[in-house]
Design an enzyme around this catalytic site. Structure first.
Site, PDB file in Angstrom:
ATOM      1  N   ASP A   1      -4.307  -3.330   5.852  1.00 33.59           N
ATOM      2  CA  ASP A   1      -3.888  -3.795   4.527  1.00 33.59           C
ATOM      3  C   ASP A   1      -3.338  -5.214   4.585  1.00 33.59           C
ATOM      4  O   ASP A   1      -3.687  -6.069   3.758  1.00 33.59           O
ATOM      5  CB  ASP A   1      -2.795  -2.875   3.955  1.00 33.59           C
ATOM      6  CG  ASP A   1      -3.249  -1.436   3.888  1.00 33.59           C
ATOM      7  OD1 ASP A   1      -4.460  -1.189   4.053  1.00 33.59           O
ATOM      8  OD2 ASP A   1      -2.392  -0.564   3.684  1.00 33.59           O
TER       9      ASP A   1
ATOM     10  N   LEU B   1      -3.875   0.513  -3.447  1.00 30.61           N
ATOM     11  CA  LEU B   1      -4.554  -0.783  -3.385  1.00 30.61           C
ATOM     12  C   LEU B   1      -3.667  -1.813  -2.680  1.00 30.61           C
ATOM     13  O   LEU B   1      -3.810  -3.015  -2.867  1.00 30.61           O
ATOM     14  CB  LEU B   1      -4.940  -1.254  -4.795  1.00 30.61           C
ATOM     15  CG  LEU B   1      -5.875  -0.314  -5.558  1.00 30.61           C
ATOM     16  CD1 LEU B   1      -6.122  -0.842  -6.977  1.00 30.61           C
ATOM     17  CD2 LEU B   1      -7.204  -0.130  -4.830  1.00 30.61           C
TER      18      LEU B   1
ATOM     19  N   SER C   1      -0.410  -2.623  -2.866  1.00 26.77           N
ATOM     20  CA  SER C   1       0.557  -3.466  -3.563  1.00 26.77           C
ATOM     21  C   SER C   1       1.684  -3.842  -2.604  1.00 26.77           C
ATOM     22  O   SER C   1       2.256  -4.927  -2.707  1.00 26.77           O
ATOM     23  CB  SER C   1       1.116  -2.737  -4.784  1.00 26.77           C
ATOM     24  OG  SER C   1       1.631  -1.483  -4.412  1.00 26.77           O
ATOM     25  N   SER C   2       2.003  -2.963  -1.655  1.00 27.94           N
ATOM     26  CA  SER C   2       3.090  -3.315  -0.730  1.00 27.94           C
ATOM     27  C   SER C   2       2.653  -4.405   0.241  1.00 27.94           C
ATOM     28  O   SER C   2       3.447  -5.309   0.539  1.00 27.94           O
ATOM     29  CB  SER C   2       3.654  -2.086  -0.013  1.00 27.94           C
ATOM     30  OG  SER C   2       2.643  -1.250   0.410  1.00 27.94           O
TER      31      SER C   2
ATOM     32  N   GLU D   1       6.789  -2.945   8.153  1.00 30.57           N
ATOM     33  CA  GLU D   1       6.542  -1.551   7.723  1.00 30.57           C
ATOM     34  C   GLU D   1       7.014  -0.578   8.806  1.00 30.57           C
ATOM     35  O   GLU D   1       7.646   0.433   8.516  1.00 30.57           O
ATOM     36  CB  GLU D   1       5.045  -1.303   7.486  1.00 30.57           C
ATOM     37  CG  GLU D   1       4.503  -1.949   6.253  1.00 30.57           C
ATOM     38  CD  GLU D   1       4.163  -0.948   5.136  1.00 30.57           C
ATOM     39  OE1 GLU D   1       4.401   0.265   5.281  1.00 30.57           O
ATOM     40  OE2 GLU D   1       3.653  -1.430   4.107  1.00 30.57           O
TER      41      GLU D   1
ATOM     42  N   HIS E   1      -8.514   5.356   7.903  1.00 32.47           N
ATOM     43  CA  HIS E   1      -7.730   5.950   8.992  1.00 32.47           C
ATOM     44  C   HIS E   1      -8.353   5.648  10.355  1.00 32.47           C
ATOM     45  O   HIS E   1      -8.221   6.423  11.295  1.00 32.47           O
ATOM     46  CB  HIS E   1      -7.537   7.458   8.786  1.00 32.47           C
ATOM     47  CG  HIS E   1      -6.608   7.748   7.636  1.00 32.47           C
ATOM     48  ND1 HIS E   1      -5.240   7.730   7.766  1.00 32.47           N
ATOM     49  CD2 HIS E   1      -6.866   8.009   6.323  1.00 32.47           C
ATOM     50  CE1 HIS E   1      -4.691   7.987   6.578  1.00 32.47           C
ATOM     51  NE2 HIS E   1      -5.653   8.155   5.688  1.00 32.47           N
ATOM     52  N   THR E   2      -9.033   4.535  10.422  1.00 29.71           N
ATOM     53  CA  THR E   2      -9.575   4.069  11.710  1.00 29.71           C
ATOM     54  C   THR E   2      -8.727   2.940  12.278  1.00 29.71           C
ATOM     55  O   THR E   2      -8.737   2.707  13.476  1.00 29.71           O
ATOM     56  CB  THR E   2     -11.017   3.554  11.527  1.00 29.71           C
ATOM     57  OG1 THR E   2     -11.025   2.671  10.404  1.00 29.71           O
ATOM     58  CG2 THR E   2     -11.997   4.686  11.266  1.00 29.71           C
TER      59      THR E   2
HETATM   60  C1  GLA Z   1      -2.882   2.814   4.576  1.00 34.13           C
HETATM   61  C2  GLA Z   1      -2.395   2.048   5.800  1.00 34.13           C
HETATM   62  C3  GLA Z   1      -3.542   1.372   6.524  1.00 34.13           C
HETATM   63  C4  GLA Z   1      -4.673   2.365   6.793  1.00 34.13           C
HETATM   64  C5  GLA Z   1      -5.025   3.165   5.543  1.00 34.13           C
HETATM   65  C6  GLA Z   1      -5.999   4.277   5.837  1.00 34.13           C
HETATM   66  O1  GLA Z   1      -3.389   1.956   3.612  1.00 34.13           O
HETATM   67  O2  GLA Z   1      -1.437   1.085   5.439  1.00 34.13           O
HETATM   68  O3  GLA Z   1      -3.084   0.787   7.714  1.00 34.13           O
HETATM   69  O4  GLA Z   1      -4.353   3.203   7.872  1.00 34.13           O
HETATM   70  O5  GLA Z   1      -3.877   3.735   4.952  1.00 34.13           O
HETATM   71  O6  GLA Z   1      -7.222   3.764   6.224  1.00 34.13           O
END
Ligand code: GLA
Length: 388
Positions: free
Chosen positions: A173, A125, A127-128, A161, A35-36
């Site tokens: 991600d 993990l 997948s999207s 997204e 969450h950074t």
């Molecule tokens: C999800 C989001 C990422 C990130 C994480 C938390 O995976 O898609 O952008 O914010 O949560 O670190």
């Protein structure tokens, strides 16, 4: 596997293998820095060998037909009515990608596509992201783009997204999926997108992923809520730190001096998590490069505690996995990975303790939660690419 998939493709869509191309992009595990990303901070993810593979062949018209190897039925849509597919249960991510590619000026074309995912769905993990980035690379390539820019593919996937799916995710991600490298971890500055591939040496240790297998609900809305709480926190801090454009710009000392500006305890806790987590990423990269696995393990566990207590994105299932893991002498650290509210944990486990880990953590989880967890030993793979 590719030949088997090509065979399936021809059985489903007919025709010949003329024009067939193969693309892949992986899921990811984030080692630390949660969450950074949407706060302009640091993250430290690695691409997995679990991935989405796409067998694709262009068509003469504007129709896209898609099939997943693990789902019944073919999803069909027309690129001329690209807005119509937002509510699809499966296929919406891909249409979101096609939409963003077109907006970015890429030529897109009708296509038949077979998707094969090995990243577990909804397991935290990414997948999207694997589907998005592989679909982006595939469609851009079928449309004629040469020398695909993977960072641009990650950005396009993130926009899909935001605009098509409605989740205000950060860049981690999609970046990890697009830019991963075998046996390397990506140290990424999410504000500038400067990154460094750090080779990982885990002498005698393994990163074990434990999946809660929890069905996630409301995760998207809570995710967006956390994001806006951070934005509120930043606005308040700006009264004394006017030059800061994101929480990632603010050091622990600066935050200490200004935190009295946030009187709402919940908002203050959220910000405190982000600031301290950012610092943990920097320290993790440092200790890992020195081979100090014990110090890294401690940072992982501290990250989990902060996500649980300050950011409040953990849950009983994740906490149970972490607690059982930490009871074992072979474990140096354990934390939830990804957005939270379910999904997976990642633990640093001594190689000769992995079997015991899976047995003991698995049993404790089953006893307490009532259904089984799954375990994977992390293998770090390559990012998004065409497979020739
Ligand atoms: C999800 C989001 C990422 C990130 C994480 C938390 O995976 O898609 O952008 O914010 O949560 O670190």
């Amino acid at each position: 596997m590719i030949n088997e998939l090509k065979k399936q493709f021809l059985e489903i869509f007919g025709g010949t293998d003329d024009g067939i191309r193969v693309f892949a992009s992986p899921g990811r595990v984030n080692l630390i820095g949660e969450h950074t990303d949407y706060n302009g901070g640091f993250v430290f993810p690695a691409a997995l060998t679990m991935a989405t593979t796409i067998i694709a062949r262009p068509r003469e018209d504007s129709v896209v037909r898609m099939k997943a190897t693990d789902l019944d039925g073919i999803v069909e849509g027309d690129l001329n009515t690209i807005d119509k597919y937002k509510d699809l249960k499966w296929g919406n991510y891909q249409f979101g990608i096609f939409d963003e590619l077109r907006k970015a000026g890429y030529n897109i074309c009708g296509a038949d596509m077979l998707f094969h995912d090995t990243t577990p769905h909804g397991g935290g993990l990414s997948s999207s992201a694997a589907i998005e980035v592989s679909a982006a690379i595939a469609m851009a390539s079928l449309g004629g783009a040469k020398d695909i820019d993977n960072i641009e593919m990650a950005k396009i996937s993130q926009l899909a997204e935001h605009n098509y799916i409605g989740v205000n995710c950060g860049i981690m991600d999609q970046f990890a999926s697009a830019m991963g490298k075998k046996n390397h971890v990506i140290f990424l500055n999410c504000k500038t997108l400067d990154y460094k591939l750090v080779p990982i040496q885990l002498d005698g240790y393994k990163l074990v992923i434990s999946n809660t297998n929890k069905k996630r609900s409301l995760a998207d809305s809570k995710y967006n809520e956390r994001r806006s709480e951070c934005e509120k926190g930043l606005e308040l801090l700006k009264a004394e730190l006017p030059d800061k454009t994101c929480l990632g710009d603010i050091s622990a000392e600066e935050f200490d001096g200004a935190k009295h500006l946030i009187t709402d305890e919940v908002i203050r806790n959220r910000v405190m998590h982000v600031i301290s987590e950012d610092d943990r990423v920097l320290r993790s990269v440092d200790v890992l490069q020195k081979g100090d696995l014990k110090a890294f393990g401690e940072l992982m566990t501290a990250s989990h505690e902060s996500l649980r207590d300050l950011y409040e994105v953990s849950c009983t299932e994740l906490d149970t996995l972490v607690e059982s893991a930490l009871k074992l002498d072979s474990v140096l650290g354990s934390r939830m990975t990804g957005a939270g509210f379910g999904g997976c944990t990642v633990s640093l486990v001594k190689e000769d303790g992995v079997d015991e880990f899976i047995e003991k953590v698995g049993k404790e989880y089953l006893d307490k939660i009532g259904y089984a967890a799954s375990f994977y030993i992390t293998e770090i793979g390559d990012g998004g690419r065409e497979i020739k």
